[in-house]
Structure formats: structure tokens, C-alpha cells
Scaffold this motif. Structure first.
Motif, PDB file in Angstrom:
ATOM      1  N   ASN A  11       0.836  -1.201   0.000  1.00 55.38           N
ATOM      2  CA  ASN A  11       0.000   0.000   0.000  1.00 55.38           C
ATOM      3  C   ASN A  11       0.869   1.249   0.000  1.00 55.38           C
ATOM      4  O   ASN A  11       1.851   1.332   0.736  1.00 55.38           O
ATOM      5  CB  ASN A  11      -0.908   0.035   1.229  1.00 55.38           C
ATOM      6  N   ILE A  12       0.489   2.228  -0.852  1.00 56.72           N
ATOM      7  CA  ILE A  12       1.131   3.542  -0.867  1.00 56.72           C
ATOM      8  C   ILE A  12       0.037   4.603  -0.876  1.00 56.72           C
ATOM      9  O   ILE A  12      -1.132   4.304  -1.143  1.00 56.72           O
ATOM     10  CB  ILE A  12       2.062   3.743  -2.092  1.00 56.72           C
ATOM     11  N   ASP A  13       0.416   5.834  -0.580  1.00 58.07           N
ATOM     12  CA  ASP A  13      -0.500   6.973  -0.678  1.00 58.07           C
ATOM     13  C   ASP A  13      -0.174   7.732  -1.956  1.00 58.07           C
ATOM     14  O   ASP A  13       0.987   8.019  -2.224  1.00 58.07           O
ATOM     15  CB  ASP A  13      -0.334   7.911   0.514  1.00 58.07           C
ATOM     16  N   VAL A  14      -1.195   8.030  -2.758  1.00 57.63           N
ATOM     17  CA  VAL A  14      -1.014   8.796  -3.984  1.00 57.63           C
ATOM     18  C   VAL A  14      -1.671  10.155  -3.785  1.00 57.63           C
ATOM     19  O   VAL A  14      -2.875  10.242  -3.540  1.00 57.63           O
ATOM     20  CB  VAL A  14      -1.622   8.069  -5.199  1.00 57.63           C
ATOM     21  N   LYS A  15      -0.868  11.220  -3.862  1.00 60.83           N
ATOM     22  CA  LYS A  15      -1.380  12.576  -3.675  1.00 60.83           C
ATOM     23  C   LYS A  15      -1.702  13.169  -5.046  1.00 60.83           C
ATOM     24  O   LYS A  15      -0.831  13.339  -5.892  1.00 60.83           O
ATOM     25  CB  LYS A  15      -0.351  13.446  -2.965  1.00 60.83           C
ATOM     26  N   LEU A  16      -2.989  13.475  -5.264  1.00 61.44           N
ATOM     27  CA  LEU A  16      -3.444  14.033  -6.530  1.00 61.44           C
ATOM     28  C   LEU A  16      -3.144  15.528  -6.582  1.00 61.44           C
ATOM     29  O   LEU A  16      -2.779  16.143  -5.576  1.00 61.44           O
ATOM     30  CB  LEU A  16      -4.935  13.785  -6.699  1.00 61.44           C
ATOM     31  N   VAL A  17      -3.315  16.132  -7.741  1.00 62.03           N
ATOM     32  CA  VAL A  17      -3.057  17.554  -7.937  1.00 62.03           C
ATOM     33  C   VAL A  17      -3.930  18.408  -7.006  1.00 62.03           C
ATOM     34  O   VAL A  17      -3.493  19.428  -6.486  1.00 62.03           O
ATOM     35  CB  VAL A  17      -3.296  17.941  -9.413  1.00 62.03           C
ATOM     36  N   SER A  18      -5.147  17.955  -6.749  1.00 65.54           N
ATOM     37  CA  SER A  18      -6.078  18.700  -5.902  1.00 65.54           C
ATOM     38  C   SER A  18      -5.687  18.662  -4.420  1.00 65.54           C
ATOM     39  O   SER A  18      -6.261  19.366  -3.609  1.00 65.54           O
ATOM     40  CB  SER A  18      -7.490  18.133  -6.051  1.00 65.54           C
ATOM     41  N   GLY A  19      -4.719  17.820  -4.067  1.00 61.29           N
ATOM     42  CA  GLY A  19      -4.304  17.671  -2.683  1.00 61.29           C
ATOM     43  C   GLY A  19      -4.914  16.461  -2.014  1.00 61.29           C
ATOM     44  O   GLY A  19      -4.527  16.085  -0.911  1.00 61.29           O
ATOM     45  N   GLU A  20      -5.893  15.850  -2.670  1.00 63.81           N
ATOM     46  CA  GLU A  20      -6.532  14.645  -2.139  1.00 63.81           C
ATOM     47  C   GLU A  20      -5.525  13.499  -2.117  1.00 63.81           C
ATOM     48  O   GLU A  20      -4.721  13.345  -3.032  1.00 63.81           O
ATOM     49  CB  GLU A  20      -7.721  14.267  -3.025  1.00 63.81           C
ATOM     50  N   VAL A  21      -5.553  12.697  -1.075  1.00 64.58           N
ATOM     51  CA  VAL A  21      -4.654  11.548  -0.954  1.00 64.58           C
ATOM     52  C   VAL A  21      -5.485  10.274  -1.072  1.00 64.58           C
ATOM     53  O   VAL A  21      -6.481  10.096  -0.368  1.00 64.58           O
ATOM     54  CB  VAL A  21      -3.895  11.574   0.387  1.00 64.58           C
ATOM     55  N   VAL A  22      -5.065   9.378  -1.975  1.00 63.12           N
ATOM     56  CA  VAL A  22      -5.767   8.134  -2.233  1.00 63.12           C
ATOM     57  C   VAL A  22      -4.826   6.976  -1.913  1.00 63.12           C
ATOM     58  O   VAL A  22      -3.657   6.999  -2.297  1.00 63.12           O
ATOM     59  CB  VAL A  22      -6.196   8.058  -3.721  1.00 63.12           C
ATOM     60  N   LYS A  23      -5.336   5.962  -1.228  1.00 65.28           N
ATOM     61  CA  LYS A  23      -4.536   4.771  -0.940  1.00 65.28           C
ATOM     62  C   LYS A  23      -4.660   3.804  -2.110  1.00 65.28           C
ATOM     63  O   LYS A  23      -5.756   3.539  -2.595  1.00 65.28           O
ATOM     64  CB  LYS A  23      -5.005   4.104   0.336  1.00 65.28           C
ATOM     65  N   MET A  24      -3.516   3.295  -2.577  1.00 67.44           N
ATOM     66  CA  MET A  24      -3.491   2.335  -3.682  1.00 67.44           C
ATOM     67  C   MET A  24      -2.455   1.265  -3.393  1.00 67.44           C
ATOM     68  O   MET A  24      -1.557   1.462  -2.602  1.00 67.44           O
ATOM     69  CB  MET A  24      -3.129   3.029  -4.990  1.00 67.44           C
ATOM     70  N   ARG A  25      -2.588   0.154  -4.089  1.00 69.41           N
ATOM     71  CA  ARG A  25      -1.582  -0.897  -4.006  1.00 69.41           C
ATOM     72  C   ARG A  25      -0.669  -0.745  -5.210  1.00 69.41           C
ATOM     73  O   ARG A  25      -1.122  -0.476  -6.310  1.00 69.41           O
ATOM     74  CB  ARG A  25      -2.234  -2.262  -3.966  1.00 69.41           C
ATOM     75  N   SER A  26       0.647  -0.900  -4.983  1.00 69.80           N
ATOM     76  CA  SER A  26       1.611  -0.648  -6.036  1.00 69.80           C
ATOM     77  C   SER A  26       2.913  -1.383  -5.755  1.00 69.80           C
ATOM     78  O   SER A  26       3.163  -1.851  -4.643  1.00 69.80           O
ATOM     79  CB  SER A  26       1.889   0.858  -6.126  1.00 69.80           C
ATOM     80  N   THR A  27       3.758  -1.455  -6.772  1.00 66.68           N
ATOM     81  CA  THR A  27       5.112  -1.979  -6.596  1.00 66.68           C
ATOM     82  C   THR A  27       6.099  -0.828  -6.443  1.00 66.68           C
ATOM     83  O   THR A  27       7.276  -1.054  -6.226  1.00 66.68           O
ATOM     84  CB  THR A  27       5.533  -2.846  -7.800  1.00 66.68           C
ATOM     85  N   TRP A  28       5.621   0.434  -6.574  1.00 75.06           N
ATOM     86  CA  TRP A  28       6.473   1.614  -6.461  1.00 75.06           C
ATOM     87  C   TRP A  28       6.832   1.863  -5.005  1.00 75.06           C
ATOM     88  O   TRP A  28       5.994   1.747  -4.111  1.00 75.06           O
ATOM     89  CB  TRP A  28       5.749   2.832  -7.022  1.00 75.06           C
ATOM     90  N   GLY A  29       8.047   2.243  -4.720  1.00 74.92           N
ATOM     91  CA  GLY A  29       8.461   2.646  -3.376  1.00 74.92           C
ATOM     92  C   GLY A  29       8.361   1.540  -2.353  1.00 74.92           C
ATOM     93  O   GLY A  29       8.489   0.361  -2.656  1.00 74.92           O
ATOM     94  N   SER A  30       8.099   1.963  -1.108  1.00 72.30           N
ATOM     95  CA  SER A  30       7.958   1.045   0.018  1.00 72.30           C
ATOM     96  C   SER A  30       6.603   1.254   0.666  1.00 72.30           C
ATOM     97  O   SER A  30       5.915   2.243   0.406  1.00 72.30           O
ATOM     98  CB  SER A  30       9.048   1.325   1.050  1.00 72.30           C
TER      99      SER A  30
END
Length: 73
Positions: A11-30
Motif C-alpha cells: 500500500n502507498i499513498d497517492v497525492k493528486l493535484v487537488s491535494g486529495e490523498v488516495v490509498k493504492m496498491r503498487s510496486t512503487w516505493g515502500s
């Protein structure tokens, strides 16, 4: 399935341009890292309808339209 050949999927947090943060599953980062986007579907012209216009450079668009004007589109 072979062991130790697949990337870590977490799980990572993705911060959108609007400032909203969405939790997603990814292979990026830690686990728990935050990825900040410069462009997302809320601001990209491909999804918003865009404000760009088709430029007729050298009459190419006019030539194309004239060539195919009788085909019904």
C-alpha cells in the motif's frame, strides 16, 4: 508460482493535484510511501475535454478534409 521472482506489492499513498490523498496498491516505493502526481485525470486534457485546438499547419487538415469529404464523416 515461483518464489522470490515477483516484486513487493504493498500500500502507498497517492497525492493528486487537488491535494486529495488516495490509498493504492503498487510496486512503487515502500509500504506507506507517498507518490505526488503532477498530472491526474482531474486536470489532464485527455480526460477533461481539453482546451486545445487543432492547428492547421501548412493546410494539412484542409487537404485531409477535402480528400475524404465524400465518405460521410
Amino acid at each position: 508460482m515461483k518464489k522470490d521472482i515477483h516484486p513487493d506489492y504493498h500500500n502507498i499513498d497517492v497525492k493528486l493535484v487537488s491535494g486529495e490523498v488516495v490509498k493504492m496498491r503498487s510496486t512503487w516505493g515502500s509500504e506507506g510511501d507517498q507518490l505526488s502526481l503532477d498530472i491526474d485525470p482531474s486536470v489532464h486534457p485527455a480526460w477533461t475535454g481539453g482546451g486545445t485546438r487543432l492547428m492547421d499547419t501548412g493546410g494539412r487538415v484542409s487537404k485531409f478534409k477535402k480528400k475524404y469529404e465524400g465518405l460521410g464523416f
